[in-house]
Write a protein that holds these residues in place. Sequence first.
Motif, short mmCIF file in Angstrom:
data_model
loop_
_atom_site.label_atom_id
_atom_site.label_comp_id
_atom_site.label_asym_id
_atom_site.label_seq_id
_atom_site.Cartn_x
_atom_site.Cartn_y
_atom_site.Cartn_z
N GLU A 170 0.80 -1.22 0.00
CA GLU A 170 0.00 0.00 0.00
C GLU A 170 0.83 1.27 0.00
N HIS A 171 2.12 1.18 0.30
CA HIS A 171 2.94 2.38 0.45
C HIS A 171 4.10 2.37 -0.53
N PRO A 172 4.01 3.20 -1.57
CA PRO A 172 5.07 3.24 -2.59
C PRO A 172 6.46 3.51 -2.02
N ALA A 173 6.52 4.22 -0.90
CA ALA A 173 7.83 4.53 -0.32
C ALA A 173 8.61 3.26 0.01
N LEU A 174 7.93 2.17 0.34
CA LEU A 174 8.60 0.95 0.76
C LEU A 174 9.05 0.09 -0.42
N ARG A 175 8.80 0.55 -1.63
CA ARG A 175 9.17 -0.23 -2.81
C ARG A 175 10.56 0.11 -3.34
N ARG A 176 11.25 1.01 -2.68
CA ARG A 176 12.54 1.48 -3.18
C ARG A 176 13.64 1.30 -2.13
N LEU A 177 14.88 1.31 -2.59
CA LEU A 177 16.05 1.20 -1.72
C LEU A 177 16.78 2.53 -1.57
N ARG A 178 16.87 3.29 -2.65
CA ARG A 178 17.67 4.51 -2.62
C ARG A 178 17.14 5.53 -1.61
N ASN A 179 15.86 5.44 -1.24
CA ASN A 179 15.25 6.45 -0.37
C ASN A 179 15.36 6.11 1.11
N LEU A 180 16.12 5.09 1.47
CA LEU A 180 16.26 4.71 2.88
C LEU A 180 17.11 5.74 3.62
N ARG A 181 16.54 6.31 4.69
CA ARG A 181 17.25 7.29 5.51
C ARG A 181 17.12 6.89 6.98
N PHE A 182 18.22 6.99 7.71
CA PHE A 182 18.20 6.69 9.13
C PHE A 182 18.14 7.98 9.94
N HIS A 183 17.52 7.88 11.11
CA HIS A 183 17.35 9.02 12.01
C HIS A 183 17.95 8.67 13.37
N ASP A 184 18.42 9.68 14.06
CA ASP A 184 19.06 9.44 15.34
C ASP A 184 18.02 9.11 16.41
N ILE A 185 18.41 8.19 17.27
CA ILE A 185 17.60 7.84 18.44
C ILE A 185 18.58 7.52 19.56
N ASP A 186 18.26 7.94 20.77
CA ASP A 186 19.27 7.93 21.84
C ASP A 186 19.38 6.61 22.58
N ASN A 187 18.78 5.56 22.08
CA ASN A 187 18.89 4.25 22.70
C ASN A 187 19.52 3.30 21.69
N PRO A 188 20.70 2.72 21.97
CA PRO A 188 21.38 1.85 21.00
C PRO A 188 20.64 0.55 20.74
#
Length: 698
Positions: free
Chosen positions: A553-571
């Motif tokens: 249902e979500h076109p965003a999940l059909r691609r690889l190049r658009n993967l972005r990570f975000h910071d989170i303070d728990n490893p």
Amino acid sequence: MSGRFPIEDVSPVVSCGRYPAKAVVGELVPVAARAYREGHDALGCNVVWSGPDGAARPFTRMHPGEPGQDRWHAVIRPDAVGDWTFHVEAFHDPYLTWQNAVTKKLAAGQGPADLANDLAEGAQLLDAAAPGVPATQRQRVARAAAALRDTDRELSQRVEPALELADLLWAHPVRELVTVGDEHRLWVDRERALFSAWYEFFPRSEGAVPATVDAPARSGTFATATERLPGVAAMGFDVLYLPPIHPIGRVNRKGPNNSLTAGPDDVGSPWAIGAAEGGHDAIHPDLGTAEDFRDFVAAAAEQGLEVAMDLALQCAPDHPWVTEHPEWFTTRADGTIAYAENPPKKYQDIYPLNFDNDPEGIRAEILRVVLHWVGEGIRIFRVDNPHTKPFDFWHWLIREVKQVEPDVLFLAEAFTRPAIMHGLGRIGFTQSYTYFTWRTTAAEMREYCEELVAAADYMRPNFWPNTPDILHESLQHGGPPMFKIRAVLAALLSPSWGMYAGFELFEHVARPGAEEYLDNEKYELRPRDWAGAQEQGRSLAPFVATLNRVRREHPALRRLRNLRFHDIDNPALLCWSKRDADTGDTVIVVCSFDSTGVQWGNTTLDMPALGLDWHERFTVHDELTGASYDWGQRNAVRLDPYLQPAHVLTVRRPAPPGTPADVSTAPAQLSTESVPEDLSGGTAPTTPAQKDELRWTS
């Protein structure tokens, strides 16, 4: 390259242009180059790209990147399968040069007399530009040229119409001193090459009857395996991968758990291919006939499943090739044929092929075999251990097959050194197994995925949490929550993922001292009670179905190049997003790596990566629970491995008044009076006793 201006560091280019870069139909493919010129005049760049039909696609102008870097960027969207070409052109842009100069002179207070030459040159430039713009805009350009020549107007009135043509003359520029860069190739596959959900099962286990003291074992068939297809389709998979379906050798056949002695009822490993009944182009008689196989493939297609076949280029000792072409194998000093070894592992039931003695003969036969199955409607091959065969052979074979049928896809099963895995991607393999299974911390997973994104021009990952050969210790000991965690990571980090049957039943018992299943299905029949597990709430199938639904249902999940990570303070937590540039569809995922305890974390989101300004608030909708929350750049999250080990959040904006402030304080998440549904399909455990019930028992 020929012309005035340097054009360097073009991408996507693989191995200096030796191999084509890769894309799929409809994908936005980033093209970049470094181009620069002498002096202060303006430079322009554009991409010229042509499809498999040789027809040039619309003019695509490139935009400058970070100031001072002379890097130019554009995106193209191929719309057909096949071999595409592109090259970058650099040119002198006289309008932009004129615009920059006139704007600066006006800002410095210069008058009509100072700008006399600029005004005249601008009018001449617009005369030259008019034929190149759309017919509906030519009068506008002519009026701007006339205004520049009109000495009765105020200076600002003379110049303003010409400056207002900036967007028009960006899209339809006057190009002088055009430099043509080198041509590069782009192979474009159908979308399934990048976006797919795989499921693996052994047809012989579906409907099988194990041996008893009173009766021999009875193999499942294509007909009985057909009964499993609706269950696979209901989980949302679109590719059904079958281990080898060919006759299995009887010489040196392996028994249960890879034992050296096989009993009369032992079925052997499907990868020990070939017997008196035939070889790689034959079907095991226990499974059925060629017509039964065609019926199975057709039944799978009716369920929305495309069948993928295993291509294992190895032979049992009684394969017909062994007697007909002994030169295709390696003969040892004592005159025996060498069997496969990966010390300390020994595969006495398998002879590897030797590609050096008769390369033309063996190539022709393997091409014949592959095209035979293509003729039977197979368009996907999972290739067993491709890194143990010559790379030039694979480059040749894949090219030859795609010349006959461009839609054929090849998945490389190569758990080997990084350079080799990347090399297989470069030479033509469509997808690749990866190290996903062994990335068990958030930091390791982020680093590895960023490496894969950087290689997206030629290597497409396929994430598998388990295979018949691999049962990682995290699944052996992590309990049901770890199965959910690994499914979320595989399905939502990579556009392609897969799982081997039994994962949804939390199968976790390993052979002592090994990273593989006890009573491995490679060597014996393993029928499963799918319906009973579902009825008892002991199946992960509903959760897997949810993940695959969200993916579809979500076109965003059909691609690889658009993967972005975000910071989170728990490893122990990993936060990432994907955004589709066309639709704005955006998905944020926060996943725990801890299957035993609650983890809290605070996100620091890269808001522009989400298509948002830094200050914006927005609504997120959790696809796993149905809850909605008001989010911003910083948000607190709470993940309980039994209640919800991950948030799968789709972005909606703006946030309506009264929406809960964040995930951690949402009443539905913390209330014990309204317990959410457990992600495995049953009720979430809330007491220590209930949690213990879900822990493993050997």
